[in-house]
Scaffold this motif. Sequence first.
Motif, PDB file in Angstrom:
ATOM      1  N   GLY A   1       0.822  -1.208   0.000  1.00 20.13           N
ATOM      2  CA  GLY A   1       0.000   0.000   0.000  1.00 20.13           C
ATOM      3  C   GLY A   1       0.853   1.254   0.000  1.00 20.13           C
TER       4      GLY A   1
ATOM      5  N   GLN B   1       2.103   5.018   0.927  1.00 14.46           N
ATOM      6  CA  GLN B   1       2.158   5.936   2.059  1.00 14.46           C
ATOM      7  C   GLN B   1       2.381   7.354   1.515  1.00 14.46           C
TER       8      GLN B   1
ATOM      9  N   LEU C   1     -11.053  -0.157  -2.224  1.00 16.36           N
ATOM     10  CA  LEU C   1     -10.297   0.542  -1.186  1.00 16.36           C
ATOM     11  C   LEU C   1      -9.265  -0.377  -0.543  1.00 16.36           C
ATOM     12  N   GLN C   2      -8.197   0.236  -0.051  1.00 14.89           N
ATOM     13  CA  GLN C   2      -7.191  -0.537   0.674  1.00 14.89           C
ATOM     14  C   GLN C   2      -7.784  -1.109   1.961  1.00 14.89           C
ATOM     15  N   SER C   3      -8.670  -0.343   2.581  1.00 16.90           N
ATOM     16  CA  SER C   3      -9.273  -0.802   3.838  1.00 16.90           C
ATOM     17  C   SER C   3     -10.183  -2.010   3.642  1.00 16.90           C
ATOM     18  N   LEU C   4     -10.569  -2.269   2.380  1.00 19.68           N
ATOM     19  CA  LEU C   4     -11.421  -3.425   2.087  1.00 19.68           C
ATOM     20  C   LEU C   4     -10.638  -4.594   1.507  1.00 19.68           C
ATOM     21  N   GLY C   5      -9.303  -4.500   1.584  1.00 17.41           N
ATOM     22  CA  GLY C   5      -8.499  -5.673   1.244  1.00 17.41           C
ATOM     23  C   GLY C   5      -7.627  -5.589   0.021  1.00 17.41           C
TER      24      GLY C   5
ATOM     25  N   ASP D   1      -4.486  -3.945  -1.436  1.00 24.62           N
ATOM     26  CA  ASP D   1      -3.360  -3.127  -0.985  1.00 24.62           C
ATOM     27  C   ASP D   1      -2.888  -2.134  -2.043  1.00 24.62           C
TER      28      ASP D   1
ATOM     29  N   ARG E   1      -6.711   6.773  -3.323  1.00 25.01           N
ATOM     30  CA  ARG E   1      -6.548   5.334  -3.478  1.00 25.01           C
ATOM     31  C   ARG E   1      -5.071   4.974  -3.435  1.00 25.01           C
ATOM     32  N   SER E   2      -4.806   3.741  -3.064  1.00 24.32           N
ATOM     33  CA  SER E   2      -3.453   3.196  -3.133  1.00 24.32           C
ATOM     34  C   SER E   2      -3.231   2.798  -4.591  1.00 24.32           C
TER      35      SER E   2
END
Length: 618
Positions: A34, A36, A186-190, A192, A227-228
């Motif tokens: 992911g 940063q 989304l990254q938060s949904l899996g 990366d 987004r990542s």
Amino acid sequence: MSADSQTTSEKSKEHFIPRKFEMEALKQVLPVQGTQTNSNRVFNIWGSKAVGKSSFISEFRESEVMSKAKLLWLHPTRKGQLDTIPEFIRACAQTIRYPSAASKEKKISERLESVQRGKVNPIVSDDSLLITRSSVARQKKPYINQAAASSVGRTEVVRDDVEVNVGLGESKATNHAEAFLDALPLQSLGTDLSIIYIEKFEDLSVSIVDWLRDYVFPAATNGAYRRSLILLIESLDPLNLAYPNESWGVWSNKTEDFQLYPYSDDDVYSFGLHSGLEPDVAHFLKFKTLGYPAETHQAINELKSLDRSKATQLLDSLPAPDQLKVAALAIPQAVHKDDLPILFGKNDSEEIFDWFKNLPNTGATLSASGKAFALSDSLRAEALRRFKNRNELQDFSQSWGPMARVTHLVPNRTERSKLLLLSGLYWIDQTFCQKLFGEQATKISPFITQENSPHFNRKQERYRISERLLPDLQKAATRLEHPGVNVVKKKAEQIWEKRLEELKTSLAELDSKSEHIQTELRSNGSKQKEIHTQIRIQERASGTKTIPNAKPGFLSKILNLGDSDDVDADSPEGLRKLGSGIAAKINELEQALDAIEQERQTIKTELDHPSIAPSPQS
């Protein structure tokens, strides 16, 4: 068939993937866990033509190294150029790959297909985003009035404890960007990392490139649609040379180059074994193909039936020192008399060339000019086999390596000779070329400036040899003791050193002029400020019964102006006239300062593009 060859035949049935080391290295470069804040976002896989960049990325995507990574790949491709944003989004939707979660591909593809027109506001028009609510009290409905719906930007409307955000986009490009990003997981949904992989960046239209830079990249970096996401592209050179005029917007300082080389010697050898070659022939494979994928695959079938019996007889008849000479001559694809000093030095190369040319039963193919010959694969393979573990052969191979790669990339000998002549130079323009080569510049310049040259990078009116060529070209020229790295380079150094002094002197003069003008600007700015102050005082005083009457010419004397017979210099009219003159002077000084800054930037650009190449690294 030997036991070894039987074993390798069985191994050849397995799928062998070379470049595992490079795959692991690329995995470390990409932000696979992911992005940063400080993560790089634009990645350029570069290397020479036919080095296998596309195949490498495809293998990397599906490899065991990446099998557990939660990566979404978008690979927008089609025959011809992608012209419009909807075409780009549609191409992304049709090329979804999610190796670790293939079941997600269809849903993501459908979401992308559905947003080709961007986000649509049913209240206003296609040019606006949907209205979204940041928070709504339970059992309350959002209230949106006409003013809110027609406003620009984000408008907050509160009614009965209901908070509504009305987000209206600036343009369809914004709508498309946010809709495109909204369709990505989304990254938060899996997920990366999402990767937009562009195989041919030049196939994207200007409008798509601008849209990515000005709308997608900023929205993906900050805000509600972040987004990542990264951009992965291919090119023949590092990013600043491949696309010197391209800007990456908010990602301009978040770029990274990853150079891909041909297959390593170990990879070629292992591939040969897995493909059914005998170990000794698999060892020869790297010399025949230099690790270029297409040549390596093509050579396998050619070498499976290689008969080395005649080569064995010839070599057995020679003493060991002569066998070593043949092994050294077996390293190049073709042996040119003028290139042999790389292997044997200037003193011995001609004698060794003539010795081998007159040797009977070699099976070598002689050129029409008699100045070059090519050994058969059977003789090459057998000669190299005999010395494969000897340091002497490794030294010969290391010496020839740069020339081997240059010859592969530039098979035309005439072009190669011109490049060797230019190998000591870096950035070249028409003026420098004329000074360096004089009358011969008319022959050299067209070679450098030809349209779409595969050997040169262009940046405005300057040219330089491609980075994929220059390091090896310098090493080859040095080992040849070529005029390009001594005679031509020494003359070029003298011209550049003289030019360098001229540029430094010009910069110092410009800095002095600039300082003088800035001093004048500050002085005139102070005068202008004082005039404006006096005008305001006069205007306030004009409403009183008694208007202060200063001594005529008092302010004008302070500002270095003489008395005026026709108008009071300290009256509002006189002050305005005085201020107008100073404003004109300030404008003139600012224009002069702009001209100096332009000239300074021109000099700095030339300093940033030196004409002498840095010394090759060992």
